[in-house]
Design an enzyme around this catalytic site. Structure first.
Site, PDB file in Angstrom:
ATOM      1  N   LYS A 179      38.811   3.784 -15.303  1.00  0.00           N
ATOM      2  CA  LYS A 179      40.218   4.197 -15.357  1.00  0.00           C
ATOM      3  C   LYS A 179      40.721   4.440 -13.939  1.00  0.00           C
ATOM      4  CE  LYS A 179      42.413   7.910 -15.411  1.00  0.00           C
ATOM      5  NZ  LYS A 179      43.597   7.491 -14.579  1.00  0.00           N
ATOM      6  N   GLY A 231      37.979  13.186  -7.939  1.00  0.00           N
ATOM      7  CA  GLY A 231      39.324  13.725  -7.935  1.00  0.00           C
ATOM      8  C   GLY A 231      39.341  15.134  -7.390  1.00  0.00           C
ATOM      9  N   SER A 232      40.400  15.844  -7.684  1.00  0.00           N
ATOM     10  CA  SER A 232      40.544  17.203  -7.180  1.00  0.00           C
ATOM     11  C   SER A 232      39.573  18.142  -7.874  1.00  0.00           C
ATOM     12  CB  SER A 232      41.971  17.692  -7.400  1.00  0.00           C
ATOM     13  OG  SER A 232      42.213  17.912  -8.777  1.00  0.00           O
ATOM     14  N   THR A 233      39.325  19.273  -7.230  1.00  0.00           N
ATOM     15  CA  THR A 233      38.438  20.266  -7.824  1.00  0.00           C
ATOM     16  C   THR A 233      39.023  20.822  -9.110  1.00  0.00           C
ATOM     17  OG1 THR A 233      37.500  20.824  -5.670  1.00  0.00           O
ATOM     18  CG2 THR A 233      37.289  22.472  -7.400  1.00  0.00           C
ATOM     19  N   GLY A 236      38.432  18.309 -11.700  1.00  0.00           N
ATOM     20  CA  GLY A 236      37.003  18.250 -11.959  1.00  0.00           C
ATOM     21  C   GLY A 236      36.521  19.361 -12.863  1.00  0.00           C
ATOM     22  N   GLU A 253      32.587  14.187  -7.997  1.00  0.00           N
ATOM     23  CA  GLU A 253      32.805  14.168  -6.548  1.00  0.00           C
ATOM     24  C   GLU A 253      34.214  14.678  -6.342  1.00  0.00           C
ATOM     25  OE1 GLU A 253      34.265  13.481  -3.194  1.00  0.00           O
ATOM     26  OE2 GLU A 253      34.266  11.376  -3.756  1.00  0.00           O
ATOM     27  N   CYS A 287      38.523  13.013   1.214  1.00  0.00           N
ATOM     28  CA  CYS A 287      37.932  14.281   0.784  1.00  0.00           C
ATOM     29  C   CYS A 287      36.891  14.804   1.759  1.00  0.00           C
ATOM     30  CB  CYS A 287      37.339  14.138  -0.611  1.00  0.00           C
ATOM     31  SG  CYS A 287      36.232  12.733  -0.790  1.00  0.00           S
ATOM     32  N   GLU A 386      42.604  22.431   0.538  1.00  0.00           N
ATOM     33  CA  GLU A 386      42.593  21.006   0.890  1.00  0.00           C
ATOM     34  C   GLU A 386      44.031  20.497   0.941  1.00  0.00           C
ATOM     35  OE1 GLU A 386      39.964  17.149  -0.303  1.00  0.00           O
ATOM     36  OE2 GLU A 386      40.862  18.249  -1.962  1.00  0.00           O
TER      37      GLU A 386
END
Length: 480
Positions: A179, A231-233, A236, A253, A287, A386
């Site tokens: 995706k 993706g972002s935390t 995630g 990740e 990242c 971030e």
């Protein structure tokens, strides 16, 4: 318009989408329309997972192929990607603003390199080993493919991140439903064409372009055996929660806020290119970028001056111009996010030494000047969160212990760098920093070594033999 952009690649062929909605993609540099693809629905995801499930479960199918046969198919796919390398690089750069010199080096090259690396690795690796620890008999320990994989990617390195997952999964014998992120879906059409041209069996790779809701549906799909997510935390954590409820293995990740520890013996006149890449790669939309600069108080002004000059001298412009070092950000929303952080830094009293605005003469597209803040407290928002743009902070430290303390004072732990003329000393400092990966006098992930984070930067590892193991499950067969 590409002839295949109005269809989805599912089950080894181009199929009509079940819905009528499309995902439109605009140029990061101009805001103009680049193209559109169908937006996958839950029915399309069902179709893709079912095709992947069939390709995995059918006797004689992909997972039962001898490793050398799978490897040969992967090499064919690598060749097809090479044939589309320039088109892939330019398509990615137009979508997300990655300077074309970087896009050629990463998006146009790394996927094929990963396929060839894992093809060679799986061809040489034994599928089973025999152990003996009982009074009699032996145990056969087998490495079997985990099954159907849902791979959900970010937009910043869409092809590279796809193959961080796809290459080891294919090598292990898994089938995959990809995706891509909505911001970068046009390059996935080129990927699908390469898969078709390489002759991979139907259902081994399916692609379902969609947004967050469909991504969540895929992650929780009952036909999926493993999830791999970049993706972002924050996202995630949601993926992790869904997988935890299902007892489903997941590799995450996630974000980072990596420190560049400049030691007091660093040669600030050397490694200029490495310094730029480590902190500003892909316009800061990386990242693992070292965006938090930690400088010894004894040389603080000198370090600030070096990074300030680097930002001021960077060539900002069209992502498709080979001379460009900093291109536009991926979207107007991303630019607003970055500008919000710049405003927060100013409001909190940080000293702006470079950038801080939009570059003159670039009125179209989503440009932000490379920006440097000095006198930044490590606890401030711009040093802790971030930003995902070309914004660096410079924070002073007193001694080596203080530098390590500041580097570790973060919710993230993905990457980092140490800058020194004494590599043994640098390695000692690097080992004290709580992070998944770190480099000396530069940083880039190595496809032969494990890559991933600790703390809020993720779970599990990609790349290297460890990346292959993430797509395998162990079975012990006891022999009398």
């Amino acid at each position: 318009m590409n002839a295949h952009e109005n269809r989805l690649f599912i089950g080894g062929r181009w199929t009509e989408p079940s819905g009528r909605r499309t995902i439109t993609v605009t140029s990061a540099g101009t805001g103009e329309l680049l193209g559109a693809v169908p937006e996958a629905t839950t029915a399309d995801v069902d179709h893709a997972v079912r095709a992947a499930r069939t390709a995995f479960d059918t006797p004689g199918g992909w997972p039962s192929w001898e490793p050398e046969r799978r490897a040969a198919a992967m090499v064919r796919l690598a060749d097809e990607l090479d044939a589309r390398s320039e088109a892939t690089a330019s398509t990615v750069s137009a979508q997300n603003g990655m300077p074309i010199s970087f896009s050629r080096a990463f998006e146009g090259s790394v996927p094929a390199a990963l396929l060839r690396y894992y093809a060679a690795l799986v061809s040489a690796a034994p599928r089973a080993e025999f152990r003996s620890g009982l009074p009699r008999g032996t145990t056969e320990v087998r490495r079997e493919p985990v099954g159907v994989v849902a791979a959900v990617m970010s937009w910043n390195f869409p092809q590279t991140l796809a193959f961080f997952k796809l290459a080891p999964a294919l090598a292990a014998g898994c089938t995959v439903v990809l995706k891509p992120a909505p911001e970068t879906v046009l390059d996935s059409v080129l990927l699908a064409e390469a898969v078709a041209a390489a002759g991979l069996p139907a259902g081994v790779v399916g692609i379902v372009p969609a947004g967050r809701e469909i991504g969540a549906y895929l992650v929780a799909h009952p036909g999926v055996d493993k999830v791999a997510f970049t993706g972002s935390t924050a996202s995630g954590r949601r993926v992790a929660a869904a997988c935890a409820a299902l007892l489903r293995p997941v590799t995450l990740e996630l974000g980072g806020k990596s420190a560049a520890v400049v030691l007091d013996d660093a040669d600030l006149g050397a490694d200029a290119g490495e310094r730029f890449t480590t902190s500003f790669l892909n316009n800061g939309q990386t990242c693992f970028a070292s965006t938090r600069i930690l400088a010894p108080r004894s040389r603080y002004d000198e370090v600030v001056a070096v990074y300030t000059a680097m930002a001021r001298d960077a060539r900002v412009g069209d992502a498709l111009d080979p001379a460009t070092q900093i291109g536009p950000l991926v979207s107007s929303r991303q630019r607003e996010r970055v500008e919000g952080y710049i405003g927060r830094g100013l409001a909190d009293g940080a000293r702006l030494t470079a950038g801080g605005g939009r570059p003159p003469g670039l009125d179209r597209g989503w440009f932000v000047e490379p920006t440097v803040f000095a006198d930044v407290d490590n606890s401030s928002v711009i040093a802790q969160e971030e930003i995902f743009g070309p914004v660096l902070t410079v924070t002073p430290y007193e001694d080596e212990d203080d530098a390590v303390r500041l580097a570790n004072d973060s919710v993230y732990g993905l990457a980092g760098s140490v800058w020194t003329t004494d590599l043994e000393r640098g390695a000692r400092v690097a080992r004290r920093i709580r992070t998944g990966t770190i480099g000396l006098n530069g940083y880039l992930p190595d496809i032969t070594s494990p890559y991933g984070g600790v703390k809020g930067s993720g779970l599990g590892r990609e790349l290297g033999p460890e990346g292959l193991a993430a797509y395998q499950q162990l079975q012990s067969v006891y022999h009398p």
